[in-house]
Design a protein around this motif. Structure first.
Motif, PDB file in Angstrom:
ATOM      1  N   ALA A  68       0.828  -1.210   0.000  1.00  0.00           N
ATOM      2  CA  ALA A  68       0.000   0.000   0.000  1.00  0.00           C
ATOM      3  C   ALA A  68       0.856   1.250   0.000  1.00  0.00           C
ATOM      4  O   ALA A  68       0.619   2.196  -0.767  1.00  0.00           O
ATOM      5  CB  ALA A  68      -0.929  -0.005   1.213  1.00  0.00           C
ATOM      6  N   ASP A  85      -8.273   6.409   0.793  1.00  0.00           N
ATOM      7  CA  ASP A  85      -7.994   5.104   1.376  1.00  0.00           C
ATOM      8  C   ASP A  85      -9.314   4.497   1.845  1.00  0.00           C
ATOM      9  O   ASP A  85      -9.850   4.886   2.880  1.00  0.00           O
ATOM     10  CB  ASP A  85      -7.010   5.265   2.539  1.00  0.00           C
ATOM     11  CG  ASP A  85      -6.488   3.929   3.062  1.00  0.00           C
ATOM     12  OD1 ASP A  85      -6.820   2.886   2.460  1.00  0.00           O
ATOM     13  OD2 ASP A  85      -5.755   3.940   4.060  1.00  0.00           O
ATOM     14  N   THR A 164      -6.822   3.431  -2.694  1.00  0.00           N
ATOM     15  CA  THR A 164      -6.238   2.207  -2.162  1.00  0.00           C
ATOM     16  C   THR A 164      -7.343   1.383  -1.514  1.00  0.00           C
ATOM     17  O   THR A 164      -8.131   1.884  -0.712  1.00  0.00           O
ATOM     18  CB  THR A 164      -5.128   2.504  -1.134  1.00  0.00           C
ATOM     19  OG1 THR A 164      -5.619   3.418  -0.151  1.00  0.00           O
ATOM     20  CG2 THR A 164      -3.918   3.116  -1.815  1.00  0.00           C
ATOM     21  N   ILE A 166      -6.992  -1.989   0.296  1.00  0.00           N
ATOM     22  CA  ILE A 166      -6.045  -2.985   0.764  1.00  0.00           C
ATOM     23  C   ILE A 166      -6.751  -3.973   1.694  1.00  0.00           C
ATOM     24  O   ILE A 166      -7.184  -3.618   2.793  1.00  0.00           O
ATOM     25  CB  ILE A 166      -4.864  -2.312   1.494  1.00  0.00           C
ATOM     26  CG1 ILE A 166      -4.232  -1.251   0.589  1.00  0.00           C
ATOM     27  CG2 ILE A 166      -3.837  -3.344   1.926  1.00  0.00           C
ATOM     28  CD1 ILE A 166      -3.749  -1.755  -0.760  1.00  0.00           C
ATOM     29  N   ALA A 196      -5.184   0.816  -6.418  1.00  0.00           N
ATOM     30  CA  ALA A 196      -4.297  -0.221  -5.882  1.00  0.00           C
ATOM     31  C   ALA A 196      -5.114  -1.123  -4.965  1.00  0.00           C
ATOM     32  O   ALA A 196      -5.800  -0.628  -4.061  1.00  0.00           O
ATOM     33  CB  ALA A 196      -3.140   0.407  -5.113  1.00  0.00           C
ATOM     34  N   ILE A 266      -2.102  -2.946  -9.401  1.00  0.00           N
ATOM     35  CA  ILE A 266      -2.260  -1.490  -9.529  1.00  0.00           C
ATOM     36  C   ILE A 266      -2.734  -1.212 -10.959  1.00  0.00           C
ATOM     37  O   ILE A 266      -2.151  -1.721 -11.913  1.00  0.00           O
ATOM     38  CB  ILE A 266      -0.947  -0.739  -9.260  1.00  0.00           C
ATOM     39  CG1 ILE A 266      -0.463  -1.015  -7.838  1.00  0.00           C
ATOM     40  CG2 ILE A 266      -1.148   0.775  -9.460  1.00  0.00           C
ATOM     41  CD1 ILE A 266       0.881  -0.370  -7.531  1.00  0.00           C
TER      42      ILE A 266
END
Length: 270
Positions: A68, A85, A164, A166, A196, A266
């Motif tokens: 990340a 995020d 992101t 994650i 990502a 990504i």
């Protein structure tokens, strides 16, 4: 896109109860795996049971964390100055805003999580940094999150953004339409934006998948998918090399394989 109701499962056993310290909390379990202090005995017990059968879970958590931060650094180096995020979890250092602002102090970061426990931690720990904000929002309701971003002018969607995700999408069940969720965000992103993700893989060892199956009917229930299925979530993005691969392959060539496989990728919006 499917109606953003979250479904019966979302509203009942898989949505965290605010500040119920007697209930296992997946964000606090993850915090424990990363060496954090914001967890309770029940979270440590659950983590301990998982680690007993699959000790590499802790290693994989660190791999995902490193990925990340690498993605944030890569996008910031490419000139992107806005970061979103999603499913941020309890803050731990270094975090997205620390990495991004080290490259450019003007970077703007928004942390989003559906867990009131996480949101409370974010509000407390992220109160001082300029241009850093925490939102309470469920990614299964993407238009609500996008509405908050627009109404509060936190992110300029006419400019590139890094998203992101994650270790989040495998908590979204098939009937909650994860591909539609990603598409809702993608369609609002400017060209040059990045996505990502890390996602639990069905290539994980059967004994690891069996351990994770023990979390069914809790907020930690997961649906691991194949690399091919994960790649479909990046439709509309240019997939960067090395593609959808185990997360450690994004980091260093000398990192070991693990029985628990977490794929990472990504994509860049053309």
């Amino acid at each position: 896109m499917a109606e953003e109701t979250g479904g019966p499962a979302s509203e009942n056993y898989r949505t965290p109860r605010p500040f119920d310290l007697g209930q296992m909390n997946s964000a606090r379990v993850y915090d424990y795996l990363l060496g954090g202090k914001d967890n309770q005995e029940i979270d440590r017990d659950v983590a301990g049971q998982m680690l007993f059968s699959a000790p590499e879970i802790k290693t994989v958590a660190w791999f995902c964390r490193s990925f990340a931060l690498k993605a944030v650094e890569m996008a910031a180096d490419a000139g992107v100055r806005q970061f979103l995020d999603l499913g941020s979890g309890i803050p731990s250092s270094p975090n997205v805003h620390e990495v991004a602002k080290k490259i450019d102090p003007s970077a703007r970061v928004v942390y989003v999580d559906y867990d009131p426990v996480v949101h409370a931690h974010c509000d407390a720990l992220l109160a001082k940094p300029h241009d850093v904000t925490a939102l309470l929002g469920d990614i299964r309701r993407p238009h609500e999150i996008l509405g908050q971003l627009k109404n509060r002018t936190l992110i300029d969607l006419n400019e590139p953004v890094v998203i992101t995700l994650i270790g989040v999408l495998h908590y979204v069940m098939d009937d909650e339409h994860p591909a539609d969720i990603i598409a809702a965000f993608r369609d609002q992103l400017a060209p040059g934006s990045y996505l990502a993700i890390t996602h639990g893989s069905l290539a994980s060892a059967p004994e690891v998948l069996q351990v994770l199956a023990g979390n069914k009917d809790t907020s930690a229930q997961v649906s691991f998918r194949s690399a091919a299925q994960t790649e479909t979530f990046l439709a509309g993005f240019e997939l960067l090399e090395p593609g959808v691969v185990p997360v450690q392959q994004w980091l260093r060539p000398d990192l070991p394989e693990t029985r628990m496989v977490m794929d990472a990728a990504i994509g860049r919006k053309p």
